[in-house]
Every structure is written in C-alpha cells, then in structure tokens.
Design an enzyme around this catalytic site. Structure first.
Site, PDB file in Angstrom:
ATOM      1  N   HIS A 102      54.489  48.744  48.153  1.00  9.94           N
ATOM      2  CA  HIS A 102      54.128  48.741  49.573  1.00  9.94           C
ATOM      3  C   HIS A 102      52.614  48.620  49.691  1.00  9.94           C
ATOM      4  O   HIS A 102      51.897  49.313  48.963  1.00  9.94           O
ATOM      5  CB  HIS A 102      54.597  50.046  50.225  1.00  9.94           C
ATOM      6  CG  HIS A 102      54.193  50.163  51.654  1.00  9.94           C
ATOM      7  ND1 HIS A 102      54.798  49.432  52.649  1.00  9.94           N
ATOM      8  CD2 HIS A 102      53.214  50.898  52.255  1.00  9.94           C
ATOM      9  CE1 HIS A 102      54.238  49.723  53.811  1.00  9.94           C
ATOM     10  NE2 HIS A 102      53.269  50.609  53.603  1.00  9.94           N
ATOM     11  N   ALA A 155      49.053   7.087  35.615  1.00 10.12           N
ATOM     12  CA  ALA A 155      48.938   8.513  35.264  1.00 10.12           C
ATOM     13  C   ALA A 155      50.321   9.106  35.049  1.00 10.12           C
ATOM     14  O   ALA A 155      51.309   8.623  35.623  1.00 10.12           O
ATOM     15  CB  ALA A 155      48.230   9.265  36.381  1.00 10.12           C
TER      16      ALA A 155
END
Ligand code: NAI
Length: 462
Positions: free
Chosen positions: A441, A37
């Site tokens: 925030h 692979a």
C-alpha cells in the site's frame, strides 16, 4: 554456403526470439531478414514507435491538464513534431541495435535479403542458397486492404504511414475502432487533431469485455474522440492534401460523407507469406491465408515450421515470441509449450486496457457458472492521487471452484497489472489465492486484490 541447423525467415519478435533460443540451445542458427533493421513490424513500424508517440503525447496531456492542479505552474509545452519523430526514431534505433547485439552475442547469423524456400531444407536469398535441417517461417503480417480505399501512405495511411506523417493533421478519420485505430487515434487527438473513428460494429474493440468496451468508449469520448458506430465504409477519394470518406449507416442504410486531411485505415492485418514459394512446396493455408500448422508448429511439410502472425491465433508480438521459444525447444528435442488460454491483450490508450482469458460474454455463451468480482479505481488511493481513478478491475472466477477464468482491467498501468492474473492463472490459482496475498500500500495492484476479494466476501474499499 554454410549449413545451418535452423534458418528462420523473418526477424520480428517471433523470429528473433526463436533464433536466440535456438542458439542458446546449441543449434547453428541464421535469420533471413530483408528490412534494413532487425525487429520486424513491431520494432520498426508498430508496437515500439507507437508507444513512443503515446508516451510523448500523454506527457503533453499531463502537462496541459494535471500540472496546474498539482501546483506546477508555467507555460504548457507546445509540440515540435519533427523532434517528436526524431525521439521516436531514436527509440526504434536503440531497440533494433539491441537485437543486432544479441545476435552477435549468441552467434546468430543475419542473412540480409528476402528469403524463399525452393525446396524443403533450402532457403534462397538473392543468388545464394543456404541449407538447413529446420526452417521456421516467421514472416508476420501486413495491413489488410479495404475495397474502395486506396492507400498512398501520405493522406490515406496505414499504421506505417501514421507513424511518419508530415505534420499533425487538423482533422483525422480513423477507419476501424480496433487496437491500432484507438491507439493512434488517441495520439493525434492528444496532439490537437479532431479525430472521428468509424466502426463497422456497434461496439469498439471487438472481442473485449462488454463493460470495458463501454467504459473505454465513454472515456475516449470525453478526451475528444468522436465515434460513428454501425457504419460500413464504402470508399475514400483523396487529393494530395485531403480525403473524403463515404460510409453507410447500417441502422437506416443512409449514406454519409466526412472529410479529413488524414485517413487512417485500421481494419485489421493479414498474414504476409508472399514470395516464400509455399504453393509449390505444398504448404497449406487457411481461408484467411494463415499457414496451417500442427501442435508442434510444423506445417504439412516435414522440417518447415511457422509461427507468429503468419499462423492462426491473435496477432500479438508476445504470442509470436512464445511460439518462437516453443518451436526452438521442439527443434532442440525438448518440449515447447504455449498456453493459448493465458495470452494477455493490452491496448495502450490512456487509461490502458488489458485482458486475459474468458470474458463474461464467452462464459455465458458456454453456459459456465462464474462469479465476477469488480473493483473501481475510484476506491484506490494511489490512482486518486495520480489523476487516474477512472476504470476498474474485474476478475471472473468459476462459481464452484473459485479458479480464475479471466480478468479485465481498464485503468492506470492495466498492461502491467494484468500479469499478476496471468501468473495466477498459469498456477491454476483461485481468486482467494490473490485475495489472501499481501499487496503493498499504496499501489494500483491493490485494486487487483480488491477485485479478487469481491469474488467472495467483498472488497474493503467499495
Ligand atoms: P482490429 O482487428 O483490432 O480492429 C479492426 C476494426 O476495424 C474492427 O473493430 C472491425 O470491426 C473494424 N472494421 C473492419 N472493416 C471495417 C469497415 N469496412 N468499416 C469500418 N470498420 C471496419 O485490427 P487493427 O486495429 O487494424 O490491428 C491489427 C492487428 O494488430 C490486431 O490483431 C491487433 O491485435 C494487432 N495490434 C496489437 C496491438 C497491441 O497489442 N497493443 C497494437 C496494434 C496492433
């Protein structure tokens, strides 16, 4: 045989990225790869499978430790090791197939087999010889052996065997407290193994910021990992199911033994250049076996380039990728460039560790005046809500110009947060530039801004 503009030997992150960029730049490109692979060590037996196991074992830890605290009740999951390995294999397959698809899309040929370079301009694979104007060696690295420690990849393993163990060991000894040792040691500790890490130096993770080293060791100890530092491993003796490791403590020269049902050797990697025929070509190697290259990644032999783990520099997939892209640009007649001063390093433990640029130690050694701005995740609301408030962000800035020289993060998503600093460094930013940038925030990223604020007037939440 077909003639190519470029043949790349090796389809790891360096080689396959180089190939795709070459093809995008209009060069007729082939990659020689002998594995079944594509993707090299990183995708097949390194970065990617280890991240799958780190993810799975972290989820287990969350379910065991933090679910009940959040009011999530029920039996904590148990480990089906076979299924976990199957999940890991699926992750590998998905990624390696992805590269095959990209090769097809970009018309990159995959020449299957192991390549050698009989002479400049030629690559031999099996009985076939292919010609190319440019050859790029991207053959990567292999685990470095340690004298006295024989690897069988069953009981005494390298990272490759450690990703394929028959079962979760009861007792594991890891030789080397570097990146591989700590990542895979963490996996097996979370899965229930009793893990002891033996390290030659007096600190873990050599080269990392000193404060990060100490904090990481303390946190990992709390997670159950045991450390024997300042210890030189002498040998290991293995049977079919167990191994005994002998080490010598440097402080008093005393000899000790420790037994385990699995020993992981993680004492570094070395360049893999066997069988290429470099000797005959006159391609020079350093004492460490790395291929010597010039600023354009060309070896002493015209038309033969080398990149990635096979050349000097940190053995990191992303460093290889950057070199792969840069060398493609060079070959195409453009200007390829890699900024070696801004290459992040990440350790994917929990919490993660990430670093870029100078450390306090390197700055002191160079006699450079700097300011260190530090912010603890304890002051970050998001981290507290997510049981991830251990660790800190530290930014190092030039004392006179405030230019960012480096950053060190231990904490949640450190491997993602570091890139804000990498971009800032690429732009030559000052700590104040980061400090004056609005950060959403509540996010972990606010901790980076707070550390930047701490380089001058001070952080808000500490
Ligand atoms: P490493 O160089 O990170 O750590 C090896 C450790 O083994 C060092 O602390 C060294 O002092 C110690 N050691 C050496 N000889 C010893 C002995 N005889 N007894 C006890 N300790 C000894 O190497 P590691 O962890 O094997 O990784 C290899 C390469 O792969 C590294 O370059 C690393 O950057 C790369 N890698 C990167 C990853 C990432 O970026 N997250 C993940 C895995 C590997």
């Amino acid at each position: 045989m077909a003639n190519y503009d470029v043949i790349i030997i090796g389809a790891g992150p360096g080689g396959y990225v180089c190939a795709i960029r070459c093809a995008q730049l209009g060069l007729k490109t082939a990659v020689v790869e002998g594995r079944e692979a594509l993707g090299g060590t990183c995708l097949n037996v390194g970065c990617i499978p280890s991240k799958a196991l780190l993810h799975a074992s972290h989820q287990l830890h969350e379910a065991q430790e933090n679910f009940p605290k959040m009011g999530l009740k029920g039996k904590a999951p148990s480990v089906d090791w076979k299924q976990m390995l199957a999940y890991k294999s699926e992750v590998i397959e998905g990624n390696t197939r992805g590269i095959e698809f990209l090769f097809k899309k970009n018309k990159v040929d995959w020449i299957r087999g192991w390549g050698s370079i009989p002479e400049p301009g030629q690559v031999k694979v099996g009985e076939d010889t292919h010609s190319a104007k440019h050859i790029v060696i991207a053959t990567g690295s292999e685990p470095a052996p340690l004298e006295g420690v024989a690897i069988d990849e069953k009981v005494v393993v390298t990272s490759t065997g450690a990703l394929e163990l028959g079962k979760v060991p009861k007792r594991m000894v890891v030789i080397g407290a570097g990146v591989i040792g700590l990542e895979l040691g963490s996996v097996y500790a979370r899965l229930g193994a009793d893990v002891t890490v033996i390290e030659y130096l007096d600190t873990i993770t050599p080269g990392m910021d000193g404060e990060v080293q100490k904090t990481l060791q303390r946190i990992l100890k709390k997670q159950g990992l045991k450390f024997v530092l300042g210890a030189a491993v002498q040998k290991s003796e293995a049977t079919k199911t167990r191994a005994k490791v002998t080490y010598r403590l440097k402080k008093d020269d005393s000899e000790h033994e420790i037994e385990a049902d699995c020993v992981l050797l993680a004492t570094g990697r070395r360049p893999f250049t066997d069988g290429l025929g470099l000797d005959k070509l006159g391609v020079k190697l350093t004492k460490q076996g790395q291929i010597e290259v010039g600023r354009d990644w060309q070896t002493g032999v015209r038309g033969i380039y080398a990149i990635g783990d096979a050349v000097p520099g940190p053995m990191l997939a992303h460093k290889a990728e950057d070199e792969g892209m840069a060398v493609a640009e060079q070959i195409a007649g453009r200007h390829g460039h890699v900024n070696y001063g801004v290459i992040p390093g990440v350790i994917y433990t929990w919490p993660e560790v990430a670093a870029v640029g100078e450390t306090e130690q390197t700055l002191k050694a160079a006699g450079r005046a700097y300011r260190a701005g530090k912010f603890m995740f304890m002051g970050n609301a998001r981290a507290k809500a997510n049981f991830a408030a251990e660790g800190f962000v530290k930014i190092l800035a030039d004392k006179d110009t405030d230019r960012i020289l480096g950053a060190h993060i231990i904490g949640p998503a450190a491997g993602e947060l570091i890139h804000e600093i990498c971009v800032a460094m690429e732009f030559g930013a000052a700590a104040q530039d980061v400090a004056l940038t609005c950060h959403a925030h509540p996010t972990y990223s606010e901790a980076v801004r707070e550390a930047a604020l701490a380089c001058s007037d001070g952080a808000i939440h500490s």
